[in-house]
Design a protein around this motif. Structure first.
Motif, mmCIF file in Angstrom:
data_model
loop_
_atom_site.group_PDB
_atom_site.id
_atom_site.type_symbol
_atom_site.label_atom_id
_atom_site.label_comp_id
_atom_site.label_asym_id
_atom_site.label_seq_id
_atom_site.Cartn_x
_atom_site.Cartn_y
_atom_site.Cartn_z
ATOM 1 N N PRO A 16 0.835 -1.202 0.000
ATOM 2 C CA PRO A 16 0.000 0.000 0.000
ATOM 3 C C PRO A 16 0.868 1.250 0.000
ATOM 4 C CG PRO A 16 -0.065 -1.086 2.135
ATOM 5 C CD PRO A 16 0.676 -1.995 1.202
ATOM 6 N N ASP A 17 0.358 2.304 -0.560
ATOM 7 C CA ASP A 17 1.092 3.561 -0.667
ATOM 8 C C ASP A 17 1.173 4.220 0.701
ATOM 9 O OD1 ASP A 17 2.448 5.699 -1.645
ATOM 10 O OD2 ASP A 17 0.657 6.733 -2.370
ATOM 11 N N THR A 18 2.342 4.172 1.313
ATOM 12 C CA THR A 18 2.520 4.772 2.632
ATOM 13 C C THR A 18 3.161 6.143 2.552
ATOM 14 O OG1 THR A 18 4.633 3.664 2.856
ATOM 15 C CG2 THR A 18 2.710 2.549 3.784
ATOM 16 N N ALA A 19 3.576 6.557 1.361
ATOM 17 C CA ALA A 19 4.209 7.857 1.210
ATOM 18 C C ALA A 19 3.203 8.947 0.839
ATOM 19 C CB ALA A 19 5.301 7.789 0.150
ATOM 20 N N TYR B 126 0.641 -2.391 10.152
ATOM 21 C CA TYR B 126 1.981 -2.865 10.460
ATOM 22 C C TYR B 126 2.079 -3.450 11.867
ATOM 23 C CZ TYR B 126 3.140 -0.410 6.226
ATOM 24 O OH TYR B 126 3.190 -0.011 4.927
ATOM 25 N N VAL B 127 1.008 -3.997 12.388
ATOM 26 C CA VAL B 127 1.022 -4.514 13.749
ATOM 27 C C VAL B 127 1.934 -5.737 13.869
ATOM 28 C CG1 VAL B 127 -1.012 -6.014 13.534
ATOM 29 C CG2 VAL B 127 -0.414 -5.029 15.758
ATOM 30 N N TYR B 128 2.013 -6.570 12.834
ATOM 31 C CA TYR B 128 2.882 -7.749 12.898
ATOM 32 C C TYR B 128 4.354 -7.345 12.925
ATOM 33 C CZ TYR B 128 -1.313 -10.420 11.937
ATOM 34 O OH TYR B 128 -2.558 -10.947 12.003
ATOM 35 N N ALA B 129 4.726 -6.379 12.135
ATOM 36 C CA ALA B 129 6.110 -5.900 12.149
ATOM 37 C C ALA B 129 6.433 -5.259 13.495
ATOM 38 C CB ALA B 129 6.337 -4.903 11.025
ATOM 39 N N PHE B 130 5.482 -4.527 14.069
ATOM 40 C CA PHE B 130 5.667 -3.893 15.367
ATOM 41 C C PHE B 130 5.865 -4.944 16.454
ATOM 42 C CE2 PHE B 130 4.018 -1.846 19.232
ATOM 43 C CZ PHE B 130 4.810 -0.709 19.253
ATOM 44 N N LEU C 279 -0.177 12.412 14.414
ATOM 45 C CA LEU C 279 0.160 11.386 15.387
ATOM 46 C C LEU C 279 -0.908 10.300 15.428
ATOM 47 C CD1 LEU C 279 2.099 10.470 17.600
ATOM 48 C CD2 LEU C 279 0.764 11.826 19.205
ATOM 49 N N ARG C 280 -2.159 10.704 15.372
ATOM 50 C CA ARG C 280 -3.262 9.745 15.383
ATOM 51 C C ARG C 280 -3.243 8.878 14.123
ATOM 52 N NH1 ARG C 280 -6.979 7.115 18.500
ATOM 53 N NH2 ARG C 280 -8.680 6.499 17.169
ATOM 54 N N ARG C 281 -2.985 9.488 12.987
ATOM 55 C CA ARG C 281 -2.959 8.736 11.721
ATOM 56 C C ARG C 281 -1.786 7.749 11.691
ATOM 57 N NH1 ARG C 281 -6.816 9.282 7.730
ATOM 58 N NH2 ARG C 281 -5.103 8.982 6.321
ATOM 59 N N ASP D 275 -2.664 4.872 13.903
ATOM 60 C CA ASP D 275 -3.630 3.985 13.249
ATOM 61 C C ASP D 275 -2.946 3.055 12.248
ATOM 62 O OD1 ASP D 275 -5.726 5.025 14.679
ATOM 63 O OD2 ASP D 275 -6.366 6.411 13.103
ATOM 64 N N VAL D 276 -2.045 3.602 11.440
ATOM 65 C CA VAL D 276 -1.346 2.786 10.450
ATOM 66 C C VAL D 276 -0.413 1.791 11.144
ATOM 67 C CG1 VAL D 276 0.367 2.863 8.603
ATOM 68 C CG2 VAL D 276 -1.518 4.471 8.602
ATOM 69 N N LEU D 277 0.298 2.248 12.182
ATOM 70 C CA LEU D 277 1.254 1.394 12.869
ATOM 71 C C LEU D 277 0.581 0.212 13.546
ATOM 72 C CD1 LEU D 277 4.213 1.006 13.726
ATOM 73 C CD2 LEU D 277 3.707 2.372 15.732
ATOM 74 N N PHE D 278 -0.570 0.447 14.171
ATOM 75 C CA PHE D 278 -1.221 -0.612 14.938
ATOM 76 C C PHE D 278 -2.312 -1.347 14.167
ATOM 77 C CE2 PHE D 278 0.444 2.105 18.408
ATOM 78 C CZ PHE D 278 1.323 1.177 18.916
#
Length: 183
Positions: free
Chosen positions: A121-124, A145-149, A134-136, A139-142
Motif C-alpha cells: 500500500p502507498d505509505t508515502a 503494520y502490527v505484525y512488524a511492530f 500522530l493519530r494517523r 492507526d497505520v502502525l497498529f
C-alpha cells in the motif's frame, strides 16, 4: 546526483552491516554499526527527512551505540574465548532448527496471507483528514503494520534475554556464575 549519493550511502550501509555481522571483535562490530547508522542518516537526508536524520544520529549513533559499547566493556566480552566448547549442549543445532522453523513460518504466512510484498500500500501519500498526524501514524502502525511492530518487540526481548545469558559464565563444575566483578 541523488542516485550517486544513494549508491555511495547504500555501499557504506552494506559494508557496515557486514562488519557488524562478520567482525569477531565486539568493539569493532559496534563501530561498524556506527558507520551503518550514519549511512542510513545520509539516506534520510537524501529523502529530505531532516528530522529522521537528526534522530538517527543523536539517538541511535550517539546514545544507543554508546550504551552497546558500555555493556561490551562492562561484560568483558572482548576477551578471546574458545568457541568450540558449547556451554549449553546442543544449542547450535537448536538455534539452527528454530531459525529454519521461523523462516518456514514466515514463508507460510506470506503465501497464505493477503500480504502483498510486490505492490505494498502507498505509505508515502500525504496525510490528510481531520485527525492529527500522530493519530494517523498510530492507526497505520497498529493496524497495517502490527505484525512488524510485534516482531520488533519480540526481537528486542530476545536480545535482552540473550545478553543476560551471555553475561553469565560457566564455572569448572558446570554451574553458572555471574560475570560482574571477576577477572
Amino acid at each position: 546526483m541523488e542516485t550517486a549519493v544513494f549508491i555511495v550511502c547504500a555501499a557504506i550501509v552494506l559494508a557496515g552491516a557486514l562488519g557488524v555481522v562478520l567482525s569477531r571483535n565486539p568493539v569493532h562490530a559496534a563501530l561498524s554499526l556506527v558507520g551503518t547508522l550514519f549511512g542510513v542518516a545520509v539516506l534520510f537526508l537524501n529523502l529530505e527527512a531532516h528530522f529522521l536524520a537528526a534522530v538517527q544520529i543523536i539517538v541511535y549513533a550517539g546514545a544507543i551505540v554508546v550504551l552497546f559499547l558500555f555493556v561490551i566493556m562492562l561484560l568483558g566480552v572482548d576477551r578471546l574465548e574458545d568457541l568450540s566448547v558449547e556451554p549449553i549442549t546442543g544449542q547450535r543445532a537448536l538455534a539452527a532448527l528454530v531459525g529454519v522453523g521461523t523462516f518456514g513460518l514466515l514463508v507460510a504466512f506470506l503465501l497464505a496471507g493477503d500480504v502483498s510484498v510486490i505492490n505494498p500500500p502507498d505509505t508515502a501519500a500525504e496525510i490528510t483528514g481531520q485527525s492529527s498526524n500522530l493519530r494517523r501514524i498510530a492507526d497505520v502502525l497498529f493496524t497495517d503494520y502490527v505484525y512488524a511492530f510485534e516482531a520488533t518487540a519480540a526481537l528486542l526481548t530476545i536480545s535482552v534475554v540473550g545478553a543476560v545469558v551471555m553475561s553469565r559464565r560457566m564455572t569448572r563444575d558446570g554451574g553458572a556464575q555471574e560475570n560482574a566483578g571477576e577477572d
